[in-house]
Design an enzyme around this catalytic site. Structure first.
Site, PDB file in Angstrom:
ATOM      1  N   VAL A 140     -28.560  53.429   9.989  1.00 47.90           N
ATOM      2  CA  VAL A 140     -28.180  53.929   8.657  1.00 47.90           C
ATOM      3  C   VAL A 140     -29.310  54.751   8.044  1.00 47.90           C
ATOM      4  CG1 VAL A 140     -27.438  53.294   6.335  1.00 47.90           C
ATOM      5  CG2 VAL A 140     -26.674  51.934   8.292  1.00 47.90           C
ATOM      6  N   TYR A 151     -31.709  56.513   9.221  1.00 43.93           N
ATOM      7  CA  TYR A 151     -31.893  57.861   9.770  1.00 43.93           C
ATOM      8  C   TYR A 151     -30.912  58.844   9.114  1.00 43.93           C
ATOM      9  CZ  TYR A 151     -31.442  61.819  12.884  1.00 43.93           C
ATOM     10  OH  TYR A 151     -31.360  63.102  13.362  1.00 43.93           O
ATOM     11  N   LYS A 165     -18.271  37.127   9.223  1.00 41.90           N
ATOM     12  CA  LYS A 165     -19.389  37.729   9.937  1.00 41.90           C
ATOM     13  C   LYS A 165     -19.632  36.925  11.201  1.00 41.90           C
ATOM     14  CE  LYS A 165     -22.621  40.971   9.182  1.00 41.90           C
ATOM     15  NZ  LYS A 165     -22.519  42.263   8.529  1.00 41.90           N
ATOM     16  N   GLY A 169     -36.978  51.305   6.785  1.00 40.88           N
ATOM     17  CA  GLY A 169     -36.076  51.130   7.925  1.00 40.88           C
ATOM     18  C   GLY A 169     -35.281  52.397   8.170  1.00 40.88           C
ATOM     19  N   VAL A 170     -35.596  53.088   9.282  1.00 43.11           N
ATOM     20  CA  VAL A 170     -34.897  54.345   9.575  1.00 43.11           C
ATOM     21  C   VAL A 170     -34.157  54.215  10.902  1.00 43.11           C
ATOM     22  CG1 VAL A 170     -36.262  55.859   8.122  1.00 43.11           C
ATOM     23  CG2 VAL A 170     -37.137  55.280  10.378  1.00 43.11           C
ATOM     24  N   GLY A 171     -33.323  53.168  10.983  1.00 47.90           N
ATOM     25  CA  GLY A 171     -32.490  52.931  12.158  1.00 47.90           C
ATOM     26  C   GLY A 171     -31.152  53.635  11.993  1.00 47.90           C
TER      27      GLY A 171
HETATM   28  P1  NAD Z   1     -30.662  49.129  12.605  1.00 41.63           P
HETATM   29  O1  NAD Z   1     -31.091  47.919  13.348  1.00 41.63           O
HETATM   30  O2  NAD Z   1     -30.114  50.291  13.349  1.00 41.63           O
HETATM   31  O3  NAD Z   1     -31.884  49.692  11.722  1.00 41.63           O
HETATM   32  C1  NAD Z   1     -32.757  48.866  11.016  1.00 41.63           C
HETATM   33  C2  NAD Z   1     -34.146  49.495  11.134  1.00 41.63           C
HETATM   34  O4  NAD Z   1     -35.051  48.748  10.332  1.00 41.63           O
HETATM   35  C3  NAD Z   1     -34.692  49.488  12.563  1.00 41.63           C
HETATM   36  O5  NAD Z   1     -35.133  50.784  12.922  1.00 41.63           O
HETATM   37  C4  NAD Z   1     -35.828  48.485  12.489  1.00 41.63           C
HETATM   38  O6  NAD Z   1     -36.882  48.790  13.387  1.00 41.63           O
HETATM   39  C5  NAD Z   1     -36.260  48.617  11.055  1.00 41.63           C
HETATM   40  N1  NAD Z   1     -37.016  47.488  10.517  1.00 41.63           N
HETATM   41  C6  NAD Z   1     -36.858  46.161  10.761  1.00 41.63           C
HETATM   42  N2  NAD Z   1     -37.737  45.442  10.060  1.00 41.63           N
HETATM   43  C7  NAD Z   1     -38.461  46.333   9.342  1.00 41.63           C
HETATM   44  C8  NAD Z   1     -39.514  46.210   8.404  1.00 41.63           C
HETATM   45  N3  NAD Z   1     -40.016  45.033   8.066  1.00 41.63           N
HETATM   46  N4  NAD Z   1     -40.020  47.339   7.866  1.00 41.63           N
HETATM   47  C9  NAD Z   1     -39.537  48.547   8.188  1.00 41.63           C
HETATM   48  N5  NAD Z   1     -38.525  48.722   9.076  1.00 41.63           N
HETATM   49  C10 NAD Z   1     -38.017  47.634   9.642  1.00 41.63           C
HETATM   50  O7  NAD Z   1     -29.634  48.618  11.496  1.00 41.63           O
HETATM   51  P2  NAD Z   1     -28.662  49.496  10.586  1.00 41.63           P
HETATM   52  O8  NAD Z   1     -27.318  49.497  11.165  1.00 41.63           O
HETATM   53  O9  NAD Z   1     -29.331  50.781  10.243  1.00 41.63           O
HETATM   54  O10 NAD Z   1     -28.598  48.592   9.281  1.00 41.63           O
HETATM   55  C11 NAD Z   1     -29.661  48.563   8.346  1.00 41.63           C
HETATM   56  C12 NAD Z   1     -29.310  47.607   7.224  1.00 41.63           C
HETATM   57  O11 NAD Z   1     -28.107  48.027   6.588  1.00 41.63           O
HETATM   58  C13 NAD Z   1     -29.045  46.161   7.676  1.00 41.63           C
HETATM   59  O12 NAD Z   1     -29.448  45.269   6.669  1.00 41.63           O
HETATM   60  C14 NAD Z   1     -27.543  46.113   7.815  1.00 41.63           C
HETATM   61  O13 NAD Z   1     -27.023  44.807   7.686  1.00 41.63           O
HETATM   62  C15 NAD Z   1     -27.141  46.987   6.653  1.00 41.63           C
HETATM   63  N6  NAD Z   1     -25.816  47.576   6.783  1.00 41.63           N
HETATM   64  C16 NAD Z   1     -25.519  48.327   7.884  1.00 41.63           C
HETATM   65  C17 NAD Z   1     -24.248  48.887   7.977  1.00 41.63           C
HETATM   66  C18 NAD Z   1     -23.863  49.777   9.134  1.00 41.63           C
HETATM   67  O14 NAD Z   1     -22.823  50.436   9.042  1.00 41.63           O
HETATM   68  N7  NAD Z   1     -24.652  49.845  10.187  1.00 41.63           N
HETATM   69  C19 NAD Z   1     -23.301  48.664   6.974  1.00 41.63           C
HETATM   70  C20 NAD Z   1     -23.657  47.902   5.864  1.00 41.63           C
HETATM   71  C21 NAD Z   1     -24.925  47.355   5.785  1.00 41.63           C
END
Ligand code: NAD
Length: 354
Positions: free
Chosen positions: A185, A187, A80, A181-183
């Site tokens: 993933v 969403y 990582k 968290g609706v970022g």
């Molecule tokens: P992202 O940054 O796009 O979305 C995360 C969301 O969580 C954001 O909208 C943020 O504002 C919100 N957030 C942060 N703190 C918060 C809180 N305290 N309460 C509510 N919402 C909060 O990230 P992502 O790519 O969607 O990843 C989300 C999680 O999944 C992370 O832990 C990441 O490591 C994990 N993950 C992601 C992937 C991937 O393919 N993107 C793969 C495996 C694991």
């Protein structure tokens, strides 16, 4: 800081610090294991308060990638990267080019991709300096691209398997699910769950992200501080790690925890506490492997989107095997998964930390 003595160190093969004077890039790459192939895992951009915090985070994330890649049967070891910066500020292309040179200096021992705070566009800039990168733009029908939607698909399928196992329900229609968290993933997960008729409660610290899912999927907005203890059947943590801890677990009302976030358990014993409370926990690195499955297909080349989608279908089967083993052996699901992963890596049992 006594790096080698940290609990999170867990016999990492290599930890490298990179600095670029021109862009101010401060980055760390951690390589936990290359036993099964080059260490692969995303690059997180985060405004860590200290270097020690960044080191701890990269170590625990990189070990998680070893487990994830081993459990998904990929020809990848675990690694990582973190860049210490605020992703909300404009990110210069040069920053990611500098990071690309840093990745390249390891000669392929580490392969990077997106994580929290990085996008496909950032990876395109990394790719100007190194070939050890995936998660790039792609032609229609080809494997690869943004891993977020693939991660969401795996989580959706895994969540359905967990609901079937714990609640005995074959459909998600009417099932209440809280998504934290609706970022990237979260969403896409909401999109899939809403299409099945699930009742969604959602929270996010970014009002715009929250508003989007409320409007598009008729989800109910919940305050950030209330989402973990929401009165729902399923909790899907999709923000940051360590949300399942000694303070939060006793407050949970969900019967199933199945979400995308990495390192959801603050400590191993939080998994035991969940099991003791009758809450089925889908081990994070098993359920959220969809993105890295896509990255692996893209990186090794010659694969189609169709094949990636086929590979992701194995996630619910893998989870159900863990659930059954945990029930049969009266153990926590995280303990069963950790043991299986470490066996594949040829490592002794160890305590997993968040
Ligand atoms: P992202 O940054 O796009 O979305 C995360 C969301 O969580 C954001 O909208 C943020 O504002 C919100 N957030 C942060 N703190 C918060 C809180 N305290 N309460 C509510 N919402 C909060 O990230 P992502 O790519 O969607 O990843 C989300 C999680 O999944 C992370 O832990 C990441 O490591 C994990 N993950 C992601 C992937 C991937 O393919 N993107 C793969 C495996 C694991």
């Amino acid at each position: 800081m006594e790096l080698f003595d940290l609990r999170e160190f867990d016999a990492h093969e290599q930890v490298v610090f990179g600095h670029d004077a021109a862009t101010g890039m401060k980055a760390i790459i951690a390589i936990h294991s290359t036993t099964l192939g080059p260490a692969a895992g995303g690059c997180r951009v985060w405004p860590y308060a200290s270097t020690a915090e960044a080191v701890t985070d990269v170590l625990r994330l990189s070990r998680g990638m070893s487990y994830k890649n081993a459990m998904a049967g990929l020809k990848f070891g675990g690694g990582k990267a973190v860049i210490i910066a605020d992703p909300r500020h404009p990110k210069a292309p040069e920053l990611f080019q500098a990071f690309g040179r840093f990745v390249d200096s390891l000669g392929g021992r580490y392969v990077t991709a997106e994580d929290v705070g990085t996008t496909t566009a950032d990876m395109e800039n990394v790719a100007r300096e190194t070939r050890y990168v995936a998660g790039l733009g792609r032609a229609p029908g080809e494997a690869g691209g943004d891993p977020g939607p693939k991660t969401a698909l795996g989580v959706y399928l895994g969540l359905k398997a967990a609901v079937k196992f714990r609640l005995g329900r074959g459909e998600l229609s009417g099932v209440s699910i809280a998504v934290q968290g609706v970022g990237g993933v979260g969403y896409h997960l909401c999109r899939l769950l809403a299409a099945d008729g699930a009742k969604l409660a959602v929270a996010d610290v970014r009002p715009a992200a929250l508003q989007r899912v409320v409007e598009e999927f008729k989800a109910t907005a919940v305050a950030v501080e209330d989402i973990l203890a929401a009165d729902v059947e399923v909790l899907a943590p999709c923000a940051l790690g360590a949300v399942l801890n000694a303070a939060s677990v006793p407050r949970l009302r969900a019967r199933v925890v199945a979400g995308a976030a990495n390192n959801q358990l603050a400590q191993d014993q939080d998994g035991s506490a969940l099991a003791a409370a009758g809450i089925l926990y889908a081990p994070d690195y098993v359920i959220n492997a969809g993105g890295i499955i896509s990255v692996a297909r893209e990186y090794y080349g010659g694969a189609t989107e169709e094949q990636v989608l086929g590979d992701i279908q194995a996630i619910p089967r893998r989870l159900t095997e863990i659930f059954e083993r945990a029930r049969g052996e009266n153990r926590a699901t995280n303990a069963v998964a950790d043991q299986m992963a470490r066996e594949r890596l040829g490592r002794q049992p160890a305590h997993r930390v968040a």
